[in-house]
Write a protein that holds these residues in place. Structure first.
Motif, PDB file in Angstrom:
ATOM      1  N   ALA A  83     -25.030  92.919 -70.796  1.00 58.87           N
ATOM      2  CA  ALA A  83     -23.788  93.450 -69.901  1.00 58.87           C
ATOM      3  C   ALA A  83     -22.561  92.727 -70.189  1.00 58.87           C
ATOM      4  CB  ALA A  83     -24.068  93.411 -68.343  1.00 58.87           C
ATOM      5  N   ILE A  84     -21.599  93.322 -70.047  1.00 59.43           N
ATOM      6  CA  ILE A  84     -20.102  92.659 -70.312  1.00 59.43           C
ATOM      7  C   ILE A  84     -19.381  92.440 -68.984  1.00 59.43           C
ATOM      8  CG2 ILE A  84     -17.981  92.872 -71.593  1.00 59.43           C
ATOM      9  CD1 ILE A  84     -19.471  94.961 -73.442  1.00 59.43           C
ATOM     10  N   LEU A  85     -19.180  91.020 -68.878  1.00 58.92           N
ATOM     11  CA  LEU A  85     -18.384  90.774 -67.458  1.00 58.92           C
ATOM     12  C   LEU A  85     -16.730  90.166 -68.101  1.00 58.92           C
ATOM     13  CD1 LEU A  85     -19.507  88.448 -64.753  1.00 58.92           C
ATOM     14  CD2 LEU A  85     -17.537  87.933 -65.824  1.00 58.92           C
ATOM     15  N   GLN A  86     -16.068  90.932 -67.498  1.00 54.97           N
ATOM     16  CA  GLN A  86     -14.575  90.796 -67.852  1.00 54.97           C
ATOM     17  C   GLN A  86     -13.727  90.361 -66.494  1.00 54.97           C
ATOM     18  OE1 GLN A  86     -12.155  93.074 -70.721  1.00 54.97           O
ATOM     19  NE2 GLN A  86     -11.237  93.880 -68.751  1.00 54.97           N
ATOM     20  N   ASN A  87     -13.188  88.922 -66.740  1.00 50.00           N
ATOM     21  CA  ASN A  87     -12.299  88.729 -65.557  1.00 50.00           C
ATOM     22  C   ASN A  87     -10.770  89.409 -65.690  1.00 50.00           C
ATOM     23  OD1 ASN A  87     -10.701  87.257 -67.136  1.00 50.00           O
ATOM     24  ND2 ASN A  87     -11.684  85.305 -66.714  1.00 50.00           N
ATOM     25  N   LEU A  88     -10.056  89.138 -64.555  1.00 45.87           N
ATOM     26  CA  LEU A  88      -8.774  89.699 -64.347  1.00 45.87           C
ATOM     27  C   LEU A  88      -7.871  89.329 -65.560  1.00 45.87           C
ATOM     28  CD1 LEU A  88      -7.456  91.642 -62.097  1.00 45.87           C
ATOM     29  CD2 LEU A  88      -6.543  89.482 -61.215  1.00 45.87           C
ATOM     30  N   ASN A  89      -8.282  88.346 -66.075  1.00 43.28           N
ATOM     31  CA  ASN A  89      -7.141  87.700 -67.503  1.00 43.28           C
ATOM     32  C   ASN A  89      -7.753  88.462 -68.748  1.00 43.28           C
ATOM     33  OD1 ASN A  89      -5.825  86.369 -65.933  1.00 43.28           O
ATOM     34  ND2 ASN A  89      -7.314  84.538 -66.079  1.00 43.28           N
ATOM     35  N   GLY A  90      -8.817  89.326 -68.636  1.00 43.69           N
ATOM     36  CA  GLY A  90      -9.301  90.054 -69.871  1.00 43.69           C
ATOM     37  C   GLY A  90     -10.324  89.087 -70.388  1.00 43.69           C
ATOM     38  N   GLU A  91     -10.742  88.099 -70.205  1.00 41.25           N
ATOM     39  CA  GLU A  91     -11.593  87.098 -70.745  1.00 41.25           C
ATOM     40  C   GLU A  91     -13.027  87.659 -70.540  1.00 41.25           C
ATOM     41  OE1 GLU A  91     -10.910  83.391 -69.197  1.00 41.25           O
ATOM     42  OE2 GLU A  91      -9.125  82.802 -70.228  1.00 41.25           O
ATOM     43  N   GLN A  92     -13.769  87.591 -71.703  1.00 43.49           N
ATOM     44  CA  GLN A  92     -15.024  88.258 -71.427  1.00 43.49           C
ATOM     45  C   GLN A  92     -16.345  87.375 -71.828  1.00 43.49           C
ATOM     46  OE1 GLN A  92     -15.010  91.761 -74.228  1.00 43.49           O
ATOM     47  NE2 GLN A  92     -13.683  93.154 -72.793  1.00 43.49           N
ATOM     48  N   GLN A  93     -17.404  87.757 -71.091  1.00 43.48           N
ATOM     49  CA  GLN A  93     -18.649  86.979 -71.552  1.00 43.48           C
ATOM     50  C   GLN A  93     -19.788  88.113 -71.456  1.00 43.48           C
ATOM     51  OE1 GLN A  93     -18.571  84.398 -67.608  1.00 43.48           O
ATOM     52  NE2 GLN A  93     -20.664  84.530 -68.390  1.00 43.48           N
TER      53      GLN A  93
END
Length: 402
Positions: free
Chosen positions: A301-311
């Motif tokens: 799964a792709i997790l993306q924060n409000l700044n667009g950083e993904q893990q």
């Protein structure tokens, strides 16, 4: 067994409710090339079923006969002692004493009809070419041809009816499968949107998301090996299990452990019908802003924060149903408001070039989550239309905004 039944022009056998053969008539023994009923009585019905029919009987026939007490014109293949597969029509009924009575009619006459038509045509052609046959012989050959053609027309009508009935049943099963899918969740704490597309009438993908408490949510996405009827039957049985477990607030480890154990038990006595599935399960706590997850061999799964950083939430264990006695452990991550999570099956990721989903998610960072879902869905469907002949897998994704 009554002599009339024993020598009836169709097969006859009785089963226990668990599928153990109790009696079998002489006609069916001859069809299956078994010399004596003693060799089959007391054995499981799987003894005379090819591998392809065993899972169908286990997951469709047995539940149907137990619920409706009657099965009509089920088309399957039986396995002769020589190893040959024999196409048959099966009619069955469940008696008050839990005995299952089956009547079996072989369906190989159509091939015989076609062979006879070819032979009759050759006879007619030889009569004209050699001029050695009399007019009466020629008329007889033509009459034989017409008769066989009529028989073939009848056989074709029967096959057309069977195909229509089967298609109707598949469409009904598809509606039942889609009805079991959970609806989108949209509130002040969370948004969960989904996309679901079967490559055939029935899908091997299944998902569910549930609000367990006002602050906690359970999300699961599974992909059973293969696609079509066999995979769909397994997904539906898994769906009923995980819906019960998640709704009761069972821990993530227990949910995944129960699903894994269920698959092992399902195929313990029939390894030829074995299926496994990949799965990813999330426990979301909106009060503590944490995501607890287990990834059993599923695409990350792709997790993306409000700044667009993904893990990526990578696999933490093998797929379900592969190895027994696996200890499933969760991983926990914290999230900030505005974080998005994309879960998907391999039918989605394999439709694109590598990292395309990451780009689509990042490029729509400032868009509402509903628009992001439409962007991914549109890209996927455009890709399907362009390469339709290569699209052989079920497709499903879930987009979450926290």
């Amino acid at each position: 067994m009554d002599e009339l039944i024993d020598n009836a022009p169709c097969g006859f056998l009785t089963l226990t409710k668990n599928g153990i053969i109790q009696s079998i008539n002489r006609t069916l023994l001859e069809i299956l090339q078994w010399p004596s009923p003693k060799l089959l009585i007391g054995k499981h019905f799987n003894e005379i079923l090819p591998n392809s029919a065993q899972i169908f009987m286990q997951l469709y026939f047995i539940p149907l006969i137990k619920s409706k007490h009657n099965v009509e014109e089920m088309y399957i293949s039986l396995l002769a002692k020589s190893g040959a597969e024999i196409p048959v029509l099966l009619n069955a009924s469940l008696q008050k004493n839990n005995e299952i009575i089956c009547v079996i009619v072989p369906m190989y006459n159509r091939n015989a009809f076609e062979d006879e038509i070819i032979n009759a045509k050759k006879m007619a052609e030889n009569a004209f070419r050699e001029k050695e046959k009399t007019l009466i012989e020629l008329e007889c050959a033509l009459e034989s041809l017409e008769g066989k053609q009529q028989e073939l027309l009848i056989a074709n009508k029967q096959n057309a009816k069977f195909k229509m009935d089967t298609e109707r049943e598949l469409q009904l099963a598809k509606r039942i499968q889609e009805t079991a899918l959970t609806k989108d969740i949209v509130n002040d704490q969370i948004q969960m949107l989904s996309y679901y597309h079967a490559s055939k009438a029935l899908s091997g993908d299944i998902y569910g998301f549930y609000q367990v408490t006002p602050e906690k949510y359970g999300v699961i996405l599974l992909d059973v090996m293969g696609h079509g009827i066999s995979s769909a039957l397994i997904t539906m049985s898994l769906q009923s299990l995980f819906q019960k477990l998640i709704s009761q607030g069972v821990s993530a480890e227990s949910v995944v452990q129960e699903l894994d154990q269920y698959l092992h038990e399902l195929f313990r006595n029939n390894q030829d019908a074995w299926h496994y599935c990949t799965a990813i399960y999330l426990n979301i706590d909106t009060s503590n802003q944490t995501v607890e997850y287990i990834n059993a061999g599923h695409p990350p799964a792709i997790l993306q924060n409000l700044n667009g950083e993904q893990q990526e939430l990578l696999a933490t264990s093998p797929p379900l149903g592969t190895f027994e006695n696996i200890a499933y452990k969760t991983k926990t991550i914290n999230y900030e408001q505005g974080t998005r999570i994309l879960l998907y099956t391999d039918g989605v990721s394999e439709a694109f070039e590598i990292n395309t989903l990451n780009y689509l998610l990042h490029d729509s960072l400032s868009s509402p989550v509903s628009e992001t879902k439409e962007i991914i869905q549109s890209a996927l469907e455009n890709r399907e239309n362009k390469f339709e002949k290569y699209n052989n897998d079920d497709q499903c994704f879930i987009l979450i905004e926290l």
